[in-house]
Enzyme design. Sequence first.
Site, PDB file in Angstrom:
ATOM      1  N   HIS A   1      80.502  20.943  40.044  1.00 43.81           N
ATOM      2  CA  HIS A   1      79.606  21.069  39.665  1.00 43.81           C
ATOM      3  C   HIS A   1      79.562  20.008  38.965  1.00 43.81           C
ATOM      4  CE1 HIS A   1      76.987  23.382  37.129  1.00 43.81           C
ATOM      5  NE2 HIS A   1      78.044  23.606  35.764  1.00 43.81           N
TER       6      HIS A   1
ATOM      7  N   CYS B   1      72.801  20.169  39.196  1.00 44.83           N
ATOM      8  CA  CYS B   1      73.610  19.843  37.820  1.00 44.83           C
ATOM      9  C   CYS B   1      73.503  18.877  37.673  1.00 44.83           C
ATOM     10  CB  CYS B   1      74.341  21.020  38.279  1.00 44.83           C
ATOM     11  SG  CYS B   1      75.018  20.685  39.127  1.00 44.83           S
TER      12      CYS B   1
END
Length: 754
Positions: A713, A407
Amino acid sequence: MLKTFRISLNNCTPSLQLSLLTLQEHNATWGSNHLTPSTIVKQSFQMTCQSVEELDAIVESKVREVDNKISNGNVDFIKQYLIQAMNYYDKYRSEVKNIGPTGKNPKYYCFQEAAYVNYKASQTLLRERIPKLPGFGGYKSAYSKIYHELIEMVEGQEHEIVQIKNCLKKKFCDDNLVLRLKSLKSPSTNQVRSLPGTTLTSEFKPKSTKPFSITIKEDYILVDQLYQLLKTNPIDILLVDLRSRQEYDLYHIEDGSGVDMSICIEPMSIRNGYTAEDLYQLSMAVNPDYERELFKNRSQYELLVCYGNHDNEATVKMFMTIMNKDTSLKRRCVYLKSGIKGWNQDLSFQNLKPNGYLTSTTEYFSNTPRHTITPKSSKSSSKLPLTTTSKPATTRTVGINNLGNTCYMNCILQCLLESDKFVSFFLQGDYKKHININSRLGSKGILATGFHLLVLSITKVSGKTVTPSSFAKDVSTVNKNFKLGQQQDCFEFLDFLLDSLHEDLNECGNEPPIAELTLEEEKHREALPIRIASTIEWERYLKNNLSIVEDVFQGQYFSRLECTACKSTSTTYNAFSSLSLPIPLDRQNVSLDDCFQAFCSLEVLDGDDRWHCPSCKKKQVALKKLGISRLPSVLIIHFKRFQVKWETGHIIKIDKFISYPFKLSMDKYWPEAQSEEELRNLEKLPSRNQNPPFNYRLTGVANHFGARTSSGHYTAYVQKSGQWCYFDDNAVTNNVDRHKIVNGNAYVLFYRRK
Ligand SMILES: [Zn+2]
């Protein structure tokens, strides 16, 4: 570039000292019948040379001798040689200092030469030979500490060596023949007049000069005119420097032909009511002989030009009055209109030569490039549809699949793909002609090709998502840190990606590095206004850096150190692809503006951080100031959210909410020209989009969730055709509420200039 790190051998590190102590022992094992490091070092003292070239030949021979010894893997030899050579360098340098600045003692130059040879030989070995040793890797690690200390020591001495070299050049220039030439002239007839007892060989006759055509109506001359005259009629002009001897020795106007037709008359030695003869007899009583000789023959020059500092106009006037009563002169004496300061400014331009400027980068990329290299994967890429339209299809929203902790890559790619200029470059079929496989720091096109394929797949391939496996593989091939499956810092990835793409596509990546400024040139630059100095530095930078990344993302910041004791400054100019801003911790509500303020705020360097001031020649408390000097078309801002806690070694995240605007004006952080004169001078240089206003629009936000970069994240907000989209790997949300964009997880911002 500024070298802040200096160490003297007198207080060298314990490991180096230890090496010196064990030297005797080692010498014994090398045997007395052979060359030892110390015999090679010591030979250097028996010389008196006539030119720097001659010295360099001695350096070369020493390097060869050491080379021969180490060809059979005798790396201890090279180490001991380096330590000894630098030790001798230090010794000769202090001898020079003991003698003082007069240079009258013949040994003075001997010591300078010896210092020069020892330094240069060490530098050549360290920079060029050691890295080429077959076992360099192993050698580097086995002697890593010593190797790095030596490198630091040698690099830290560069300024000193420039001074030594200048001093030697001056000495070589003052050699008898040149000296005679300086005082011999008969410009009107182009014949050489001989001094009693000397005969000139033909090679030392001045070249015949062009007729002296310029008409000077005023009692002054402009910088341009003088520059022209010195070019066309170098030996017809006598330059009189009306500043202190110290200033003159540091720098004075020369014609560049190597023959210095200039003299220095110190302001304090000129009195009202003096005659020209008084100047010769009294004011110049202690001047070097050749200067006195030049002045004595003043009537043979077509023109006398005097100049001073801007603050001693009275001296210039006094000198003019005296000289204009001297009926022997061919013309009235003139003064240089803007003095030495004006000359210096123009000199900086001349170094850049107007026709040497690069054309605009944008223009460059639309032209046929020099490189016609076909990268490995060109076959597969040519099968993909290529676009020739200038408007890329980036308005389409495509999610990017997560390949396992990728990510950090995805969020950056989404933000970058919003820069249409950048994207269209990679969509153009001939982008690969711009790949420079000879670029020293590039990946031979691996990354640029990988990125090209990725851009193609995102913009052209149908489907809602893409899987960037081949690109991710290219990334991990080029940089092992970005191994698949491991979470990384998205900013580090961005930094790596832009840097690697820049090097892959750098048209000037195999050009020889531009020469560092000498101490003198650095002094000139320091006196220039920031706008001009930064522009000159940018032109210098472009000689080694020209790519789409430079064109779109790169700006420049300066870092200025000021010694609190003597107030002297040293400024370095650095290119950036993104700005890392500190986050002020002392307040509740933090804005982007606060972060910029913190970036530009004064920092006091004290204690261990004190600066080695080149003027005071010792460590001093200094003030450090950063500032932005050039702004790019896409401005990337990184918040320094991660800090190392020194007590524990842990990395902690600063979780503060930072507000940032959708519309950003950078005008107040961009230094404007301060005077009309500066503006006029700036017009002579390429502006390359450095014209206010600098208005930016927010186009992308990369967010980080979690306490550390190794976990957590990443997602991104990107504006596409007026609407905001949210990218969470393969999940895309269109039409996101505007108020969500400014959020507490923002980590990297992308602003595009309007
Ligand atoms: Zn100082």
